[in-house]
Design a protein around this motif. Structure first.
Motif, mmCIF file in Angstrom:
data_model
loop_
_atom_site.group_PDB
_atom_site.id
_atom_site.type_symbol
_atom_site.label_atom_id
_atom_site.label_comp_id
_atom_site.label_asym_id
_atom_site.label_seq_id
_atom_site.Cartn_x
_atom_site.Cartn_y
_atom_site.Cartn_z
ATOM 1 N N ALA A 1 -11.155 12.108 2.312
ATOM 2 C CA ALA A 1 -11.549 10.934 1.524
ATOM 3 C C ALA A 1 -10.325 10.253 0.918
ATOM 4 O O ALA A 1 -10.235 9.018 0.888
ATOM 5 C CB ALA A 1 -12.526 11.341 0.432
ATOM 6 N N LEU A 2 -9.368 11.057 0.453
ATOM 7 C CA LEU A 2 -8.128 10.501 -0.093
ATOM 8 C C LEU A 2 -7.345 9.764 0.989
ATOM 9 O O LEU A 2 -6.823 8.666 0.761
ATOM 10 C CB LEU A 2 -7.287 11.618 -0.701
ATOM 11 C CG LEU A 2 -5.935 11.214 -1.296
ATOM 12 C CD1 LEU A 2 -6.132 10.223 -2.435
ATOM 13 C CD2 LEU A 2 -5.187 12.444 -1.786
ATOM 14 N N SER A 3 -7.277 10.358 2.176
ATOM 15 C CA SER A 3 -6.573 9.716 3.294
ATOM 16 C C SER A 3 -7.231 8.392 3.671
ATOM 17 O O SER A 3 -6.546 7.409 3.979
ATOM 18 C CB SER A 3 -6.548 10.647 4.512
ATOM 19 O OG SER A 3 -5.817 11.825 4.239
ATOM 20 N N ALA A 4 -8.558 8.371 3.658
ATOM 21 C CA ALA A 4 -9.284 7.142 3.987
ATOM 22 C C ALA A 4 -8.988 6.051 2.967
ATOM 23 O O ALA A 4 -8.822 4.870 3.329
ATOM 24 C CB ALA A 4 -10.782 7.423 4.051
ATOM 25 N N ARG A 5 -8.904 6.419 1.685
ATOM 26 C CA ARG A 5 -8.593 5.422 0.657
ATOM 27 C C ARG A 5 -7.170 4.907 0.820
ATOM 28 O O ARG A 5 -6.895 3.721 0.613
ATOM 29 C CB ARG A 5 -8.784 6.028 -0.735
ATOM 30 C CG ARG A 5 -10.237 6.295 -1.085
ATOM 31 C CD ARG A 5 -10.448 6.459 -2.573
ATOM 32 N NE ARG A 5 -9.740 7.607 -3.115
ATOM 33 C CZ ARG A 5 -10.218 8.844 -3.158
ATOM 34 N NH1 ARG A 5 -11.430 9.094 -2.657
ATOM 35 N NH2 ARG A 5 -9.520 9.826 -3.685
ATOM 36 N N LEU A 6 -6.248 5.794 1.203
ATOM 37 C CA LEU A 6 -4.866 5.385 1.428
ATOM 38 C C LEU A 6 -4.791 4.413 2.605
ATOM 39 O O LEU A 6 -4.094 3.388 2.540
ATOM 40 C CB LEU A 6 -4.003 6.625 1.694
ATOM 41 C CG LEU A 6 -2.485 6.429 1.710
ATOM 42 C CD1 LEU A 6 -1.991 5.994 0.338
ATOM 43 C CD2 LEU A 6 -1.795 7.725 2.129
ATOM 44 N N LYS A 7 -5.499 4.734 3.674
ATOM 45 C CA LYS A 7 -5.547 3.847 4.836
ATOM 46 C C LYS A 7 -6.124 2.493 4.444
ATOM 47 O O LYS A 7 -5.631 1.432 4.872
ATOM 48 C CB LYS A 7 -6.378 4.495 5.944
ATOM 49 C CG LYS A 7 -6.568 3.643 7.199
ATOM 50 C CD LYS A 7 -5.300 3.484 8.001
ATOM 51 C CE LYS A 7 -5.578 2.818 9.333
ATOM 52 N NZ LYS A 7 -4.341 2.558 10.110
ATOM 53 N N GLU A 8 -7.145 2.489 3.623
ATOM 54 C CA GLU A 8 -7.772 1.253 3.176
ATOM 55 C C GLU A 8 -6.795 0.387 2.395
ATOM 56 O O GLU A 8 -6.795 -0.847 2.523
ATOM 57 C CB GLU A 8 -8.999 1.583 2.315
ATOM 58 C CG GLU A 8 -9.656 0.398 1.647
ATOM 59 C CD GLU A 8 -10.285 -0.570 2.637
ATOM 60 O OE1 GLU A 8 -10.464 -1.751 2.272
ATOM 61 O OE2 GLU A 8 -10.614 -0.155 3.762
ATOM 62 N N GLN A 9 -5.947 1.003 1.600
ATOM 63 C CA GLN A 9 -4.977 0.243 0.809
ATOM 64 C C GLN A 9 -3.865 -0.340 1.676
ATOM 65 O O GLN A 9 -3.427 -1.462 1.466
ATOM 66 C CB GLN A 9 -4.374 1.145 -0.273
ATOM 67 C CG GLN A 9 -5.341 1.555 -1.352
ATOM 68 C CD GLN A 9 -5.894 0.356 -2.110
ATOM 69 O OE1 GLN A 9 -5.164 -0.542 -2.516
ATOM 70 N NE2 GLN A 9 -7.210 0.320 -2.267
ATOM 71 N N PHE A 10 -3.400 0.422 2.662
ATOM 72 C CA PHE A 10 -2.276 -0.026 3.476
ATOM 73 C C PHE A 10 -2.703 -0.855 4.688
ATOM 74 O O PHE A 10 -1.979 -1.756 5.103
ATOM 75 C CB PHE A 10 -1.465 1.187 3.964
ATOM 76 C CG PHE A 10 -0.468 1.705 2.971
ATOM 77 C CD1 PHE A 10 0.851 1.264 2.997
ATOM 78 C CD2 PHE A 10 -0.843 2.623 2.010
ATOM 79 C CE1 PHE A 10 1.778 1.737 2.091
ATOM 80 C CE2 PHE A 10 0.082 3.102 1.084
ATOM 81 C CZ PHE A 10 1.395 2.658 1.119
ATOM 82 N N ASP A 11 -3.841 -0.522 5.273
ATOM 83 C CA ASP A 11 -4.232 -1.137 6.555
ATOM 84 C C ASP A 11 -5.749 -1.273 6.611
ATOM 85 O O ASP A 11 -6.420 -0.599 7.399
ATOM 86 C CB ASP A 11 -3.706 -0.267 7.704
ATOM 87 C CG ASP A 11 -3.972 -0.862 9.081
ATOM 88 O OD1 ASP A 11 -4.219 -2.082 9.159
ATOM 89 O OD2 ASP A 11 -3.940 -0.106 10.070
ATOM 90 N N PRO A 12 -6.323 -2.136 5.781
ATOM 91 C CA PRO A 12 -7.793 -2.196 5.661
ATOM 92 C C PRO A 12 -8.516 -2.619 6.932
ATOM 93 O O PRO A 12 -9.670 -2.248 7.145
ATOM 94 C CB PRO A 12 -8.005 -3.224 4.534
ATOM 95 C CG PRO A 12 -6.753 -4.038 4.512
ATOM 96 C CD PRO A 12 -5.656 -3.087 4.889
ATOM 97 N N LYS A 13 -7.846 -3.374 7.804
ATOM 98 C CA LYS A 13 -8.500 -3.834 9.029
ATOM 99 C C LYS A 13 -8.207 -2.932 10.233
ATOM 100 O O LYS A 13 -8.612 -3.246 11.354
ATOM 101 C CB LYS A 13 -8.086 -5.270 9.338
ATOM 102 C CG LYS A 13 -8.608 -6.271 8.315
ATOM 103 C CD LYS A 13 -8.320 -7.714 8.722
ATOM 104 C CE LYS A 13 -8.915 -8.688 7.721
ATOM 105 N NZ LYS A 13 -8.654 -10.101 8.113
ATOM 106 N N GLY A 14 -7.520 -1.816 9.999
ATOM 107 C CA GLY A 14 -7.243 -0.880 11.086
ATOM 108 C C GLY A 14 -6.387 -1.472 12.184
ATOM 109 O O GLY A 14 -6.643 -1.248 13.375
ATOM 110 N N ILE A 15 -5.328 -2.200 11.791
ATOM 111 C CA ILE A 15 -4.487 -2.896 12.765
ATOM 112 C C ILE A 15 -3.486 -1.942 13.436
ATOM 113 O O ILE A 15 -3.184 -2.071 14.620
ATOM 114 C CB ILE A 15 -3.719 -4.053 12.065
ATOM 115 C CG1 ILE A 15 -4.699 -5.095 11.514
ATOM 116 C CG2 ILE A 15 -2.694 -4.686 13.008
ATOM 117 C CD1 ILE A 15 -5.531 -5.754 12.580
#
Length: 402
Positions: free
Chosen positions: A379-393
Protein backbone atom coordinates in the motif's frame (compact mmCIF):
# COMPACT_ATOMS: atom_id res chain seq x y z
CA UNK A 1 7.31 1.74 -31.70
CA UNK A 2 8.71 5.26 -31.36
CA UNK A 3 12.09 5.44 -29.62
CA UNK A 4 12.99 8.79 -28.08
CA UNK A 5 16.76 9.34 -27.77
CA UNK A 6 17.25 12.49 -25.70
CA UNK A 7 20.67 14.08 -25.49
CA UNK A 8 19.82 16.57 -22.73
CA UNK A 9 17.73 16.77 -19.58
CA UNK A 10 15.39 19.14 -21.41
CA UNK A 11 14.80 16.51 -24.09
CA UNK A 12 13.90 13.98 -21.38
CA UNK A 13 11.44 16.42 -19.85
CA UNK A 14 9.83 17.11 -23.23
CA UNK A 15 9.44 13.39 -23.98
CA UNK A 16 7.86 12.60 -20.63
CA UNK A 17 5.54 15.63 -20.78
CA UNK A 18 4.37 14.45 -24.21
CA UNK A 19 3.78 10.95 -22.84
CA UNK A 20 1.80 12.33 -19.91
CA UNK A 21 -0.33 14.51 -22.19
CA UNK A 22 -1.04 11.54 -24.46
CA UNK A 23 -1.31 9.08 -21.54
CA UNK A 24 1.14 6.88 -23.44
CA UNK A 25 3.48 4.69 -21.38
CA UNK A 26 7.24 4.60 -21.97
CA UNK A 27 9.79 1.87 -21.50
CA UNK A 28 12.87 3.50 -19.95
CA UNK A 29 16.23 1.99 -20.96
CA UNK A 30 19.90 2.89 -20.94
CA UNK A 31 21.89 0.39 -22.97
CA UNK A 32 19.45 -2.42 -22.20
CA UNK A 33 21.89 -4.61 -20.23
CA UNK A 34 19.22 -5.32 -17.57
CA UNK A 35 16.21 -5.18 -19.85
CA UNK A 36 15.44 -8.85 -19.23
CA UNK A 37 14.86 -8.37 -15.49
CA UNK A 38 11.31 -7.76 -14.30
CA UNK A 39 7.87 -8.36 -15.76
CA UNK A 40 7.60 -7.65 -19.51
CA UNK A 41 6.43 -4.03 -19.92
CA UNK A 42 3.43 -3.18 -22.06
CA UNK A 43 4.53 -0.02 -23.87
CA UNK A 44 4.28 1.39 -27.36
CA UNK A 45 7.23 3.75 -27.04
CA UNK A 46 10.69 3.76 -25.46
CA UNK A 47 12.88 6.41 -23.86
CA UNK A 48 16.50 5.47 -24.71
CA UNK A 49 19.01 7.35 -22.52
CA UNK A 50 22.14 6.05 -24.22
CA UNK A 51 22.90 9.46 -25.77
CA UNK A 52 22.50 11.27 -22.46
CA UNK A 53 26.09 10.48 -21.57
CA UNK A 54 29.34 11.93 -20.30
CA UNK A 55 31.16 12.63 -17.04
CA UNK A 56 30.27 16.19 -15.99
CA UNK A 57 32.38 16.49 -12.83
CA UNK A 58 35.22 14.49 -11.35
CA UNK A 59 37.15 15.83 -8.38
CA UNK A 60 39.49 13.05 -7.20
CA UNK A 61 40.67 15.08 -4.21
CA UNK A 62 37.07 15.51 -3.04
CA UNK A 63 36.14 11.87 -3.84
CA UNK A 64 33.12 12.87 -5.91
CA UNK A 65 32.01 12.13 -9.48
CA UNK A 66 28.97 13.31 -11.43
CA UNK A 67 27.77 11.95 -14.77
CA UNK A 68 24.75 11.90 -17.03
CA UNK A 69 22.53 8.88 -16.56
CA UNK A 70 23.38 7.13 -19.83
CA UNK A 71 27.14 7.17 -19.25
CA UNK A 72 28.53 3.62 -19.58
CA UNK A 73 29.74 2.19 -16.31
CA UNK A 74 32.88 1.01 -18.12
CA UNK A 75 33.74 4.65 -18.87
CA UNK A 76 33.21 5.61 -15.23
CA UNK A 77 35.38 2.77 -13.95
CA UNK A 78 38.17 3.56 -16.41
CA UNK A 79 38.26 7.20 -15.30
CA UNK A 80 38.38 6.16 -11.65
CA UNK A 81 41.03 3.50 -12.20
CA UNK A 82 43.29 6.10 -13.82
CA UNK A 83 43.32 7.89 -10.45
CA UNK A 84 43.47 4.70 -8.40
CA UNK A 85 39.88 5.13 -7.21
CA UNK A 86 36.71 3.06 -7.48
CA UNK A 87 33.03 2.66 -6.74
CA UNK A 88 33.54 0.83 -3.47
CA UNK A 89 30.34 -1.23 -3.75
CA UNK A 90 31.74 -2.90 -6.96
CA UNK A 91 28.46 -3.02 -8.95
CA UNK A 92 27.55 -6.24 -10.69
CA UNK A 93 27.68 -6.56 -14.48
CA UNK A 94 24.45 -8.33 -15.51
CA UNK A 95 25.23 -8.42 -19.25
CA UNK A 96 26.79 -11.90 -19.62
CA UNK A 97 24.26 -13.57 -17.31
CA UNK A 98 21.41 -12.21 -19.42
CA UNK A 99 23.03 -13.20 -22.71
CA UNK A 100 24.43 -9.79 -23.61
CA UNK A 101 27.83 -8.17 -23.82
CA UNK A 102 29.86 -7.20 -20.76
CA UNK A 103 30.35 -3.58 -19.78
CA UNK A 104 27.13 -2.14 -21.23
CA UNK A 105 25.50 -1.06 -17.98
CA UNK A 106 25.04 2.66 -17.28
CA UNK A 107 25.49 4.80 -14.19
CA UNK A 108 21.77 5.60 -14.16
CA UNK A 109 20.83 1.94 -14.45
CA UNK A 110 23.23 1.15 -11.63
CA UNK A 111 21.23 3.39 -9.29
CA UNK A 112 17.86 2.28 -10.64
CA UNK A 113 18.72 -1.36 -9.88
CA UNK A 114 20.59 -0.49 -6.64
CA UNK A 115 23.50 -2.68 -7.69
CA UNK A 116 26.14 -4.11 -5.36
CA UNK A 117 28.86 -6.73 -5.49
CA UNK A 118 30.73 -8.94 -2.99
CA UNK A 119 31.87 -5.90 -0.99
CA UNK A 120 28.24 -5.25 -0.06
CA UNK A 121 28.93 -6.75 3.37
CA UNK A 122 31.33 -3.90 4.17
CA UNK A 123 30.61 -1.07 1.75
CA UNK A 124 26.86 -1.27 1.15
CA UNK A 125 25.10 -0.85 -2.19
CA UNK A 126 24.60 1.97 -4.70
CA UNK A 127 22.04 3.71 -2.47
CA UNK A 128 24.69 4.07 0.25
CA UNK A 129 27.06 5.96 -2.07
CA UNK A 130 24.78 8.20 -4.13
CA UNK A 131 25.04 11.86 -3.15
CA UNK A 132 22.52 13.48 -5.46
CA UNK A 133 20.35 13.22 -8.56
CA UNK A 134 18.53 15.33 -11.11
CA UNK A 135 15.43 13.58 -12.42
CA UNK A 136 12.06 13.91 -14.16
CA UNK A 137 9.03 12.33 -12.49
CA UNK A 138 6.18 10.55 -14.22
CA UNK A 139 4.20 13.75 -13.76
CA UNK A 140 6.53 15.48 -16.21
CA UNK A 141 8.18 17.57 -13.47
CA UNK A 142 11.89 18.03 -12.87
CA UNK A 143 13.35 17.74 -9.38
CA UNK A 144 16.74 17.67 -7.67
CA UNK A 145 17.74 15.81 -4.55
CA UNK A 146 21.02 15.92 -2.63
CA UNK A 147 24.19 17.48 -3.95
CA UNK A 148 27.93 16.91 -4.10
CA UNK A 149 28.77 16.37 -0.43
CA UNK A 150 27.71 13.69 2.04
CA UNK A 151 25.74 15.88 4.47
CA UNK A 152 23.47 17.70 2.06
CA UNK A 153 19.94 16.42 2.63
CA UNK A 154 17.09 18.19 4.39
CA UNK A 155 13.81 16.32 4.38
CA UNK A 156 13.31 13.21 2.25
CA UNK A 157 16.40 11.76 0.55
CA UNK A 158 14.87 11.09 -2.86
CA UNK A 159 18.26 9.98 -4.24
CA UNK A 160 18.07 6.88 -2.07
CA UNK A 161 14.35 6.55 -2.70
CA UNK A 162 14.97 6.06 -6.42
CA UNK A 163 17.53 3.30 -5.76
CA UNK A 164 15.97 -0.03 -6.66
CA UNK A 165 12.88 1.53 -8.27
CA UNK A 166 13.79 0.15 -11.72
CA UNK A 167 12.70 3.30 -13.55
CA UNK A 168 9.11 3.14 -12.33
CA UNK A 169 9.06 6.42 -10.35
CA UNK A 170 11.25 8.86 -12.26
CA UNK A 171 13.85 9.09 -15.01
CA UNK A 172 17.24 10.09 -13.64
CA UNK A 173 19.14 12.49 -15.90
CA UNK A 174 22.25 13.21 -13.80
CA UNK A 175 23.77 11.41 -10.81
CA UNK A 176 26.53 12.15 -8.31
CA UNK A 177 28.37 9.41 -6.43
CA UNK A 178 30.91 9.28 -3.66
CA UNK A 179 34.05 7.42 -4.78
CA UNK A 180 36.86 5.97 -2.69
CA UNK A 181 40.56 5.05 -3.07
CA UNK A 182 41.13 1.57 -4.46
CA UNK A 183 42.97 -0.97 -2.32
CA UNK A 184 46.71 -1.26 -2.96
CA UNK A 185 46.50 -5.05 -3.16
CA UNK A 186 44.37 -8.03 -2.20
CA UNK A 187 44.74 -11.69 -1.33
CA UNK A 188 42.11 -14.40 -0.97
CA UNK A 189 42.24 -17.26 1.49
CA UNK A 190 40.73 -20.50 0.16
CA UNK A 191 39.46 -23.41 2.25
CA UNK A 192 38.74 -26.69 0.44
CA UNK A 193 36.11 -29.35 1.00
CA UNK A 194 33.75 -27.71 3.50
CA UNK A 195 30.08 -28.52 3.25
CA UNK A 196 27.60 -25.64 3.24
CA UNK A 197 27.09 -25.69 7.01
CA UNK A 198 30.80 -25.78 7.80
CA UNK A 199 31.40 -22.98 5.30
CA UNK A 200 28.73 -20.86 6.99
CA UNK A 201 30.48 -21.28 10.33
CA UNK A 202 33.90 -20.49 8.86
CA UNK A 203 32.64 -17.35 7.12
CA UNK A 204 30.85 -16.17 10.28
CA UNK A 205 34.04 -16.62 12.29
CA UNK A 206 36.09 -14.69 9.75
CA UNK A 207 33.58 -11.85 9.50
CA UNK A 208 33.44 -11.55 13.28
CA UNK A 209 37.22 -11.31 13.59
CA UNK A 210 39.56 -8.34 13.25
CA UNK A 211 40.64 -9.65 9.82
CA UNK A 212 38.50 -6.99 8.07
CA UNK A 213 37.29 -9.41 5.40
CA UNK A 214 35.84 -7.62 2.35
CA UNK A 215 34.41 -10.67 0.60
CA UNK A 216 33.14 -14.02 1.88
CA UNK A 217 31.77 -16.63 -0.53
CA UNK A 218 31.17 -20.37 -0.62
CA UNK A 219 31.37 -22.25 -3.91
CA UNK A 220 29.98 -25.79 -3.58
CA UNK A 221 31.62 -28.59 -5.54
CA UNK A 222 29.05 -28.38 -8.33
CA UNK A 223 30.07 -24.84 -9.29
CA UNK A 224 33.60 -24.30 -7.92
CA UNK A 225 35.25 -25.78 -11.01
CA UNK A 226 33.55 -23.23 -13.26
CA UNK A 227 35.54 -20.32 -11.85
CA UNK A 228 38.88 -18.97 -13.18
CA UNK A 229 39.15 -21.51 -15.98
CA UNK A 230 38.73 -24.55 -13.75
CA UNK A 231 41.52 -23.63 -11.34
CA UNK A 232 39.27 -24.48 -8.36
CA UNK A 233 38.30 -27.98 -9.48
CA UNK A 234 38.47 -30.77 -6.94
CA UNK A 235 35.96 -29.93 -4.24
CA UNK A 236 34.01 -27.09 -2.68
CA UNK A 237 35.82 -23.83 -1.97
CA UNK A 238 35.19 -21.25 0.73
CA UNK A 239 36.85 -17.95 -0.18
CA UNK A 240 37.70 -14.95 2.01
CA UNK A 241 39.09 -11.73 0.56
CA UNK A 242 41.40 -9.30 2.36
CA UNK A 243 42.24 -5.91 0.83
CA UNK A 244 44.46 -2.98 1.74
CA UNK A 245 48.15 -2.14 2.05
CA UNK A 246 50.56 -5.01 1.53
CA UNK A 247 51.86 -5.44 5.11
CA UNK A 248 48.34 -5.13 6.53
CA UNK A 249 46.99 -7.74 4.11
CA UNK A 250 49.80 -10.16 5.00
CA UNK A 251 49.17 -9.70 8.74
CA UNK A 252 45.42 -10.24 8.44
CA UNK A 253 45.82 -13.29 6.19
CA UNK A 254 48.06 -14.82 8.85
CA UNK A 255 45.48 -13.97 11.52
CA UNK A 256 42.71 -15.66 9.52
CA UNK A 257 44.89 -18.70 8.85
CA UNK A 258 45.31 -19.23 12.58
CA UNK A 259 41.65 -18.53 13.32
CA UNK A 260 40.36 -20.95 10.68
CA UNK A 261 42.83 -23.77 11.32
CA UNK A 262 40.05 -26.04 12.70
CA UNK A 263 38.45 -25.95 9.23
CA UNK A 264 41.55 -27.29 7.50
CA UNK A 265 44.64 -25.96 5.80
CA UNK A 266 44.00 -22.91 3.64
CA UNK A 267 45.65 -21.86 0.41
CA UNK A 268 45.99 -18.32 -0.93
CA UNK A 269 45.25 -16.69 -4.28
CA UNK A 270 47.55 -13.91 -5.38
CA UNK A 271 46.24 -10.53 -6.46
CA UNK A 272 45.51 -11.23 -10.18
CA UNK A 273 43.75 -14.54 -9.49
CA UNK A 274 41.87 -13.06 -6.55
CA UNK A 275 40.62 -10.08 -8.53
CA UNK A 276 39.44 -12.30 -11.35
CA UNK A 277 37.69 -14.73 -9.01
CA UNK A 278 35.74 -11.99 -7.24
CA UNK A 279 34.68 -10.44 -10.56
CA UNK A 280 33.34 -13.84 -11.59
CA UNK A 281 31.58 -14.31 -8.25
CA UNK A 282 30.08 -10.83 -8.61
CA UNK A 283 28.83 -11.41 -12.17
CA UNK A 284 27.39 -14.90 -11.57
CA UNK A 285 29.92 -16.36 -14.02
CA UNK A 286 29.10 -20.09 -13.56
CA UNK A 287 25.49 -19.51 -14.61
CA UNK A 288 26.31 -17.12 -17.49
CA UNK A 289 26.15 -20.06 -19.86
CA UNK A 290 24.24 -18.56 -22.77
CA UNK A 291 21.06 -20.41 -21.84
CA UNK A 292 17.72 -19.08 -20.60
CA UNK A 293 17.55 -21.55 -17.70
CA UNK A 294 15.92 -19.78 -14.75
CA UNK A 295 18.28 -18.05 -12.31
CA UNK A 296 17.12 -16.71 -8.95
CA UNK A 297 18.84 -14.18 -6.69
CA UNK A 298 17.95 -14.79 -3.03
CA UNK A 299 18.79 -12.52 -0.10
CA UNK A 300 18.28 -13.72 3.47
CA UNK A 301 20.02 -14.09 6.83
CA UNK A 302 23.52 -15.59 6.28
CA UNK A 303 23.04 -18.17 9.02
CA UNK A 304 19.85 -19.51 7.38
CA UNK A 305 20.79 -19.50 3.70
CA UNK A 306 22.41 -22.93 3.51
CA UNK A 307 19.53 -24.47 5.47
CA UNK A 308 17.02 -23.03 3.01
CA UNK A 309 19.00 -24.31 0.02
CA UNK A 310 19.20 -27.81 1.50
CA UNK A 311 15.44 -27.88 2.07
CA UNK A 312 14.65 -26.43 -1.35
CA UNK A 313 16.85 -28.95 -3.16
CA UNK A 314 14.67 -31.71 -1.77
CA UNK A 315 11.73 -30.26 -3.69
CA UNK A 316 13.36 -28.93 -6.89
CA UNK A 317 16.54 -29.42 -8.87
CA UNK A 318 18.91 -26.48 -8.51
CA UNK A 319 22.57 -25.54 -8.43
CA UNK A 320 23.72 -22.84 -6.03
CA UNK A 321 26.56 -20.77 -4.66
CA UNK A 322 26.77 -18.20 -1.87
CA UNK A 323 28.10 -14.64 -1.58
CA UNK A 324 27.81 -12.00 1.18
CA UNK A 325 28.84 -14.52 3.87
CA UNK A 326 25.96 -16.73 2.73
CA UNK A 327 23.37 -13.94 2.71
CA UNK A 328 23.20 -13.82 -1.10
CA UNK A 329 22.38 -17.06 -2.89
CA UNK A 330 22.47 -17.58 -6.63
CA UNK A 331 20.26 -20.47 -7.75
CA UNK A 332 20.16 -21.95 -11.25
CA UNK A 333 17.08 -24.09 -11.84
CA UNK A 334 16.99 -27.16 -14.01
CA UNK A 335 13.35 -26.48 -14.92
CA UNK A 336 10.85 -23.61 -14.79
CA UNK A 337 11.10 -21.66 -11.52
CA UNK A 338 9.26 -23.03 -8.54
CA UNK A 339 8.35 -19.59 -7.22
CA UNK A 340 5.90 -20.66 -4.53
CA UNK A 341 8.12 -23.51 -3.35
CA UNK A 342 11.20 -21.30 -3.20
CA UNK A 343 9.51 -18.41 -1.45
CA UNK A 344 7.84 -20.82 0.94
CA UNK A 345 11.24 -22.25 1.89
CA UNK A 346 12.64 -18.75 2.39
CA UNK A 347 9.73 -17.81 4.65
CA UNK A 348 10.20 -21.01 6.67
CA UNK A 349 13.82 -20.08 7.40
CA UNK A 350 13.25 -16.57 8.65
CA UNK A 351 12.23 -14.71 5.50
CA UNK A 352 14.06 -12.84 2.79
CA UNK A 353 13.72 -11.84 -0.85
CA UNK A 354 13.84 -13.86 -4.07
CA UNK A 355 14.11 -12.19 -7.47
CA UNK A 356 13.82 -14.08 -10.75
CA UNK A 357 16.80 -12.62 -12.61
CA UNK A 358 16.72 -14.75 -15.77
CA UNK A 359 13.99 -16.78 -17.44
CA UNK A 360 12.25 -17.03 -20.83
CA UNK A 361 9.82 -14.21 -21.58
CA UNK A 362 6.74 -16.38 -21.13
CA UNK A 363 7.95 -17.55 -17.72
CA UNK A 364 8.63 -13.99 -16.56
CA UNK A 365 5.15 -12.96 -17.69
CA UNK A 366 3.58 -15.73 -15.59
CA UNK A 367 5.75 -15.39 -12.46
CA UNK A 368 6.02 -12.68 -9.78
CA UNK A 369 9.59 -11.69 -10.65
CA UNK A 370 10.14 -9.48 -7.59
CA UNK A 371 9.35 -10.59 -4.04
CA UNK A 372 5.65 -9.90 -3.33
CA UNK A 373 5.32 -7.23 -0.65
CA UNK A 374 3.29 -7.56 2.56
CA UNK A 375 0.00 -5.66 2.30
CA UNK A 376 1.06 -2.58 4.36
CA UNK A 377 4.28 -2.18 2.35
CA UNK A 378 2.46 -2.75 -0.94
CA UNK A 379 0.00 0.00 0.00
CA UNK A 380 2.89 2.35 0.78
CA UNK A 381 4.53 1.53 -2.55
CA UNK A 382 1.26 2.21 -4.37
CA UNK A 383 0.96 5.62 -2.71
CA UNK A 384 4.56 6.42 -3.66
CA UNK A 385 3.86 5.43 -7.27
CA UNK A 386 0.75 7.62 -7.22
CA UNK A 387 2.78 10.63 -6.11
CA UNK A 388 5.57 10.20 -8.66
CA UNK A 389 3.76 8.66 -11.64
CA UNK A 390 -0.03 8.81 -11.23
CA UNK A 391 -0.79 7.91 -14.85
CA UNK A 392 1.57 4.92 -14.93
CA UNK A 393 3.74 6.38 -17.68
CA UNK A 394 7.14 4.96 -16.64
CA UNK A 395 7.96 1.25 -17.09
CA UNK A 396 4.38 0.16 -16.31
CA UNK A 397 4.11 -3.32 -14.87
CA UNK A 398 7.84 -3.96 -14.62
CA UNK A 399 7.76 -4.46 -10.85
CA UNK A 400 4.10 -5.42 -10.51
CA UNK A 401 2.44 -8.75 -11.13
CA UNK A 402 -1.27 -8.92 -11.89
Amino acid sequence: MTVFTPSSARDVLDAIQWAVSEETPLEVIGHGSKRGIGQPTQTGHALDLSKLAGITLYEPEELVLSARAGTPLAEIEAALAARNQELAFEPMNYGPLLGGAAGRGTIGGLLSANLAGPRRIRAGAARDHVLGVHAVSGRGETFKSGGRVVKNVTGYDLSKGLAGSWGTLAVTTDVTFKVLPAAETETSLVLTGLDDGQASAAMAGAMGSSGEVSGAAHLPEGVAGRFIDGALKGGARTVLRVEGFGPSVAYRIDLLNRLLKPFGTAETLDEPASRRLWREIRDCHPFADGSSAPVWRVSMAPSEGHLMVDAFRRAAGANAYYDWQGGLIWLRMEADPEAETLRGAIAHFGGGHATLVRAPLAVRAATPVFQPQPAPLAALSARLKEQFDPKGILNPGRMAFA
